[in-house]
Structures are given as structure tokens and as C-alpha cells.
Design a protein around this motif. Structure first.
Motif, PDB file in Angstrom:
ATOM      1  N   GLN A  60      31.422 -19.252 -42.590  1.00 46.08           N
ATOM      2  CA  GLN A  60      32.863 -19.061 -42.764  1.00 46.08           C
ATOM      3  C   GLN A  60      33.423 -20.195 -43.610  1.00 46.08           C
ATOM      4  O   GLN A  60      33.273 -21.369 -43.254  1.00 46.08           O
ATOM      5  CB  GLN A  60      33.562 -19.046 -41.402  1.00 46.08           C
ATOM      6  CG  GLN A  60      35.082 -19.038 -41.465  1.00 46.08           C
ATOM      7  CD  GLN A  60      35.610 -17.745 -42.050  1.00 46.08           C
ATOM      8  OE1 GLN A  60      35.287 -16.671 -41.567  1.00 46.08           O
ATOM      9  NE2 GLN A  60      36.432 -17.851 -43.087  1.00 46.08           N
ATOM     10  N   ARG A  61      34.022 -19.862 -44.731  1.00 43.79           N
ATOM     11  CA  ARG A  61      34.687 -20.888 -45.544  1.00 43.79           C
ATOM     12  C   ARG A  61      35.947 -21.343 -44.832  1.00 43.79           C
ATOM     13  O   ARG A  61      36.706 -20.539 -44.288  1.00 43.79           O
ATOM     14  CB  ARG A  61      35.040 -20.342 -46.922  1.00 43.79           C
ATOM     15  CG  ARG A  61      33.860 -20.173 -47.842  1.00 43.79           C
ATOM     16  CD  ARG A  61      33.232 -21.506 -48.234  1.00 43.79           C
ATOM     17  NE  ARG A  61      34.104 -22.310 -49.048  1.00 43.79           N
ATOM     18  CZ  ARG A  61      34.128 -22.293 -50.376  1.00 43.79           C
ATOM     19  NH1 ARG A  61      33.295 -21.506 -51.036  1.00 43.79           N
ATOM     20  NH2 ARG A  61      34.942 -23.070 -51.051  1.00 43.79           N
ATOM     21  N   CYS A  62      36.184 -22.643 -44.846  1.00 36.86           N
ATOM     22  CA  CYS A  62      37.386 -23.207 -44.231  1.00 36.86           C
ATOM     23  C   CYS A  62      38.604 -22.775 -45.039  1.00 36.86           C
ATOM     24  O   CYS A  62      38.721 -23.100 -46.228  1.00 36.86           O
ATOM     25  CB  CYS A  62      37.283 -24.725 -44.182  1.00 36.86           C
ATOM     26  SG  CYS A  62      38.797 -25.529 -43.628  1.00 36.86           S
ATOM     27  N   ASP A  68      43.343  -6.858 -40.932  1.00 41.76           N
ATOM     28  CA  ASP A  68      41.907  -6.602 -41.040  1.00 41.76           C
ATOM     29  C   ASP A  68      41.458  -6.889 -42.467  1.00 41.76           C
ATOM     30  O   ASP A  68      42.267  -7.245 -43.335  1.00 41.76           O
ATOM     31  CB  ASP A  68      41.569  -5.170 -40.634  1.00 41.76           C
ATOM     32  CG  ASP A  68      42.397  -4.135 -41.389  1.00 41.76           C
ATOM     33  OD1 ASP A  68      42.679  -4.334 -42.591  1.00 41.76           O
ATOM     34  OD2 ASP A  68      42.783  -3.125 -40.769  1.00 41.76           O
ATOM     35  N   GLU A  69      40.149  -6.721 -42.711  1.00 47.37           N
ATOM     36  CA  GLU A  69      39.609  -7.060 -44.029  1.00 47.37           C
ATOM     37  C   GLU A  69      40.181  -6.175 -45.132  1.00 47.37           C
ATOM     38  O   GLU A  69      40.457  -6.652 -46.244  1.00 47.37           O
ATOM     39  CB  GLU A  69      38.084  -6.946 -44.019  1.00 47.37           C
ATOM     40  CG  GLU A  69      37.455  -7.359 -45.338  1.00 47.37           C
ATOM     41  CD  GLU A  69      35.950  -7.246 -45.354  1.00 47.37           C
ATOM     42  OE1 GLU A  69      35.372  -7.393 -46.462  1.00 47.37           O
ATOM     43  OE2 GLU A  69      35.343  -7.019 -44.297  1.00 47.37           O
ATOM     44  N   ARG A 103      38.353 -18.575 -56.765  1.00 45.46           N
ATOM     45  CA  ARG A 103      37.485 -18.888 -55.625  1.00 45.46           C
ATOM     46  C   ARG A 103      37.669 -17.891 -54.475  1.00 45.46           C
ATOM     47  O   ARG A 103      36.762 -17.694 -53.665  1.00 45.46           O
ATOM     48  CB  ARG A 103      37.672 -20.328 -55.157  1.00 45.46           C
ATOM     49  CG  ARG A 103      39.017 -20.679 -54.606  1.00 45.46           C
ATOM     50  CD  ARG A 103      39.098 -22.173 -54.245  1.00 45.46           C
ATOM     51  NE  ARG A 103      38.929 -23.004 -55.425  1.00 45.46           N
ATOM     52  CZ  ARG A 103      38.000 -23.946 -55.531  1.00 45.46           C
ATOM     53  NH1 ARG A 103      37.163 -24.157 -54.549  1.00 45.46           N
ATOM     54  NH2 ARG A 103      37.900 -24.683 -56.614  1.00 45.46           N
ATOM     55  N   TRP A 104      38.848 -17.249 -54.394  1.00 44.03           N
ATOM     56  CA  TRP A 104      39.047 -16.233 -53.351  1.00 44.03           C
ATOM     57  C   TRP A 104      38.187 -14.995 -53.638  1.00 44.03           C
ATOM     58  O   TRP A 104      37.669 -14.359 -52.723  1.00 44.03           O
ATOM     59  CB  TRP A 104      40.524 -15.854 -53.247  1.00 44.03           C
ATOM     60  CG  TRP A 104      41.351 -16.955 -52.651  1.00 44.03           C
ATOM     61  CD1 TRP A 104      41.844 -18.050 -53.302  1.00 44.03           C
ATOM     62  CD2 TRP A 104      41.742 -17.093 -51.291  1.00 44.03           C
ATOM     63  NE1 TRP A 104      42.532 -18.865 -52.433  1.00 44.03           N
ATOM     64  CE2 TRP A 104      42.484 -18.297 -51.184  1.00 44.03           C
ATOM     65  CE3 TRP A 104      41.547 -16.322 -50.149  1.00 44.03           C
ATOM     66  CZ2 TRP A 104      43.031 -18.733 -49.976  1.00 44.03           C
ATOM     67  CZ3 TRP A 104      42.093 -16.759 -48.944  1.00 44.03           C
ATOM     68  CH2 TRP A 104      42.820 -17.954 -48.860  1.00 44.03           C
ATOM     69  N   ILE A 123      34.726 -15.546 -46.585  1.00 48.94           N
ATOM     70  CA  ILE A 123      36.080 -15.566 -46.030  1.00 48.94           C
ATOM     71  C   ILE A 123      36.251 -14.465 -44.987  1.00 48.94           C
ATOM     72  O   ILE A 123      36.941 -14.626 -43.984  1.00 48.94           O
ATOM     73  CB  ILE A 123      37.127 -15.397 -47.157  1.00 48.94           C
ATOM     74  CG1 ILE A 123      37.085 -16.597 -48.103  1.00 48.94           C
ATOM     75  CG2 ILE A 123      38.535 -15.229 -46.584  1.00 48.94           C
ATOM     76  CD1 ILE A 123      37.921 -16.411 -49.362  1.00 48.94           C
ATOM     77  N   THR A 124      35.577 -13.356 -45.183  1.00 52.93           N
ATOM     78  CA  THR A 124      35.810 -12.156 -44.372  1.00 52.93           C
ATOM     79  C   THR A 124      35.404 -12.216 -42.907  1.00 52.93           C
ATOM     80  O   THR A 124      35.928 -11.427 -42.115  1.00 52.93           O
ATOM     81  CB  THR A 124      35.102 -10.952 -45.021  1.00 52.93           C
ATOM     82  OG1 THR A 124      33.714 -11.264 -45.221  1.00 52.93           O
ATOM     83  CG2 THR A 124      35.743 -10.626 -46.358  1.00 52.93           C
TER      84      THR A 124
END
Length: 414
Positions: free
Chosen positions: A265-267, A299-300, A324-325, A332-333
């Protein structure tokens, strides 16, 4: 929680014996100032220790000084020794015996400090003071000189403990692990360079925070991170459910190799900060508000829609801001599986922020660390100062644990 009131020493009742003793001291030492009292106490302490050493020698030999005895061992003069105390330095004469078997207890051999000053030195080092500052402070408070080299020698006694702590066994499962980095200026072989301290912090099955490891100085790469993760495995870690980090080079590949079932998980806090680096001050508030609609989406699918809308809104002004997103969307999801309040347990840096605050203070107080070893000692001590306060589980741990059990069946301890 209210701060505990510091206990103040209350003198015992003044007896006739104590009054007589005080009167005698005042006459003997011509006491007029508080400094005179300390000098008197130092003299009395030296005399008391000297008397106790003589008594210890009498007990060791089995007869008192000047008595005749058939015992083959006997007194063999004395050796001067300078002792440090809370009242300053003084000299004593340590009795010697012919067979060199006398082991004094009151001031053991090779021990010159009876002040407990080592604990004070370590406490000051933990608060980020330099060896120069500590040396000056000791001289100001206690009136005796302690060189910077002596301060280093005292703190070097921590190195075996640091090694033991770094190698200690760990729990089999950590539901959440954070890896974060903070950079320090360090002199190494005469050259000053920036070194990163990588902190590995775990949330255990009871929701309590633990610093699992601190690593200093390596360059980021898959090979490096694999060695860090393998070290955790060698110390007993069998599973990590979610590992949260910033975009540390090579970490993603290392996780897939060492812990293939772990989700990376990316911070989100770092994601937001790094995005806003590309944004003018006048637009930061509005941009940050739009970013929040992504990571708080229901949700995603909704998050992806908001990501594309935010990108379309700002790309004409800031074409690189949202890259970067898009590039890191798979890291990230994972948060979107969880309820909004549970997400905050692992997509923010809240759990590690108290540590980072401690480390930032070290950076402010020391512009340059004299060696990587000195940095490691400061990090170790600072970490232990912070973790003393970690007595409670992280916020909402019951709810967080409940959702983790459902999302990762069979992997959380019963």
C-alpha cells in the motif's frame, strides 16, 4: 491523561542527633553558602569511602591495621585513585595487599565513577545533545571534566545492546507494517554525505506498535530491500498482511519475492505531498481538496472516476502532477476494500509520526553526525524514548482487526 506530579523529597523529622550533627558540620567546615555544603559533603563522602575501604581490607585479611598476624597475606601500602561523584572529584587511597587478592566492593577495581553519571550521559545523548554539549553540561553541573572521547566511550557501551535488539525474535504475523525513511548528514571517512535511516514499524496482532528494525546508510534497491525483508523472516516473521511505504526504489519487487501474499500500500500522505510539489501555492488548497475525494471514495470504481476527473481538471496547468497516481494505482487501490475509518490505520503516517518527530529533532540539534555509528546510537536511544509511551493499541484496533480477519481469512492469529 493528566501529567503525574513530580515527587519532591521531604526531609525526615529533625532529631536532636541531626541538629547536633549539623551544628558540628557548620563549625568544622565554616559553612556559609550552598557551595560550602557541597564541598563539605564531598569531603565527608571521601572520608567515609576511605574508612569503608580500610574496613573491607580488615575483613579480607582477617585482622585490623597494625595488628600482628600469622596470615601470609598482608597490607602492601596503598594506591591513589581519583573518584567522580555527584559532588565532584576527590582522591582516595585504595589499600593494597601483598597477594593482590583484595577486591573492594565500595569502589570496585577499574571503576572511577560512583555518580551514576553514565545514565545521565546516555539520557542527554537520547535527547539529541552532541558529545561537546554533554561534556560542557557535565562540567557545569558536576564540576569535573569529561572529555568528548569519554562521552563516546560511555555511549559505545550501547552498541552490543543495539545489536541484540536488532537481532531479537519477532512475532510470526504482523497485520500492518510501515517502512519510512528520514535523511541525516553524516561524516564518513572525512566526507559529509546524506544517509537514510529506514525505520520498519509493525502493528502486532494486539494492535500495539513495535519498531522492528532500523537500517542506516544503504542505497535503495531490490537487493537491499530483499535483505531487509529476509532479515525479518529470519527473526521469525512469517506473514505481513499489508506493507505501507512511500515509493522506495526496489521495495515492491522485494515484497513480491519475500512475502508474495503481502499487499503493498502506497502511503497516501506521501502521495499527496509529492503531488503538491508540482503545484503553485495559490492552488494547493483546492488541489489537495480534490485529491481527498479520490482516497476517500466509496470504492475503487468511484476512486478511479475521481482520479480521471481530477487529472482532467488540472493537467493543463500541472501536466505532471497526477502521473504518480496513474503509475502507482495498483499500490493505491488496496485501501478501497476497507471502510473509510479503517483505511486511516494504514494509508496515513499517523502510526509512525511520533517517531519521525523524534528523528526530526535529532536533525535540528545536530547538523552533522560524526559517524554512521553515532547516528545509529542516537536513533536507538531516541526510539526507546518514544516507544516508552506506546502502551495502548492504535485507534479503532478492534474494528481494524475485524475487517482484516474478513479480508485475509486464515492469516490472522486466533
Amino acid at each position: 491523561m493528566a501529567n503525574k506530579k513530580k515527587e519532591v523529597y521531604k526531609p525526615k523529622p529533625m532529631t536532636e542527633g541531626k541538629q547536633a550533627l549539623i551544628q558540628g558540620l557548620m563549625q568544622e567546615y565554616d559553612i556559609e553558602t550552598a557551595e560550602d555544603i557541597q564541598d563539605a559533603l564531598k569531603d565527608l563522602l571521601a572520608g567515609t569511602i576511605q574508612g569503608m575501604l580500610e574496613a573491607e581490607m580488615n575483613n579480607h585479611l582477617g585482622y585490623e591495621k597494625y595488628e600482628r598476624s600469622e596470615v601470609p597475606n598482608y597490607r602492601n601500602g596503598s594506591k591513589p585513585k581519583t573518584v567522580r561523584s555527584k559532588y565532584g572529584e576527590f582522591e582516595i587511597d585504595v589499600p593494597q595487599d601483598r597477594q593482590s587478592t583484595f577486591e573492594p566492593a565500595i569502589v570496585p577495581k577499574r571503576k572511577k565513577d560512583i555518580s551514576g553519571i553514565e545514565e545521565q550521559v546516555i539520557a542527554m545523548y537520547a535527547k539529541g545533545m552532541t558529545t561537546t554539549q554533554i561534556s560542557e553540561m557535565i562540567e557545569n553541573i558536576y564540576g569535573f571534566e569529561m572529555s568528548e572521547g569519554m562521552v563516546s566511550d560511555i555511549t559505545d557501551k550501547l552498541l552490543p545492546k543495539i545489536g541484540e535488539w536488532q537481532d531479537r525474535p519477532l512475532s510470526a504475523v504482523y497485520p500492518i507494517v510501515f517502512i519510512d525513511a528520514i535523511h541525516f548528514s553524516v561524516r564518513n571517512d572525512g566526507v559529509i554525505s546524506k544517509l537514510a535511516a529506514y525505520v520498519v514499524l509493525g502493528i502486532n496482532e494486539d494492535g500495539h506498535k513495535e519498531v522492528l528494525s532500523i537500517e542506516v546508510g544503504e542505497n535503495e534497491s531490490s537487493k537491499y530491500w530483499l535483505s531487509v525483508l529476509n532479515s525479518l523472516k529470519n527473526r521469525g516473521v512469517q506473514d505481513i498482511l499489508i506493507l505501507c511505504s512511500d515509493g522506495l526504489t526496489g521495495l515492491k519487487d522485494a515484497i513480491q519475492t519475500a512475502f508474495p501474499n503481502t499487499e503493498h500500500q502506497r502511503c497516501i500522505v506521501h502521495m499527496v505531498r509529492n503531488t503538491l510539489k508540482y503545484v503553485a501555492n495559490k492552488d494547493m488548497k483546492a488541489f489537495a481538496k480534490d485529491l481527498k475525494t479520490i482516497y476517500t471514495a466509496a470504492d475503487e470504481k468511484a476512486a478511479l472516476k475521481r482520479r480521471d476527473e481530477v487529472t482532467a481538471k488540472w493537467e493543463s496547468q500541472y501536466p505532471s502532477a497526477m502521473n504518480r497516481w496513474r503509475d502507482n494505482w495498483d499500490a493505491i487501490t488496496p485501501i478501497f476494500k476497507f471502510s473509510t475509518e479503517v483505511r486511516t490505520a494504514f494509508y496515513t503516517t499517523n502510526s509512525i509520526e511520533s517517531l519521525n518527530s523524534c528523528y526530526r529533532r535529532l536533525n535540528k540539534q545536530r547538523s552533522v553526525f560524526p559517524s554512521p555509528q553515532a547516528l545509529m546510537k542516537a536513533l536507538y536511544l531516541g526510539t526507546f524514548e518514544v516507544t516508552k509511551k506506546w502502551t495502548m493499541p492504535i485507534r479503532n484496533w478492534g474494528k481494524v482487526r475485524g475487517e482484516l480477519v474478513i479480508m485475509y481469512p486464515g492469516r490472522m492469529p486466533d
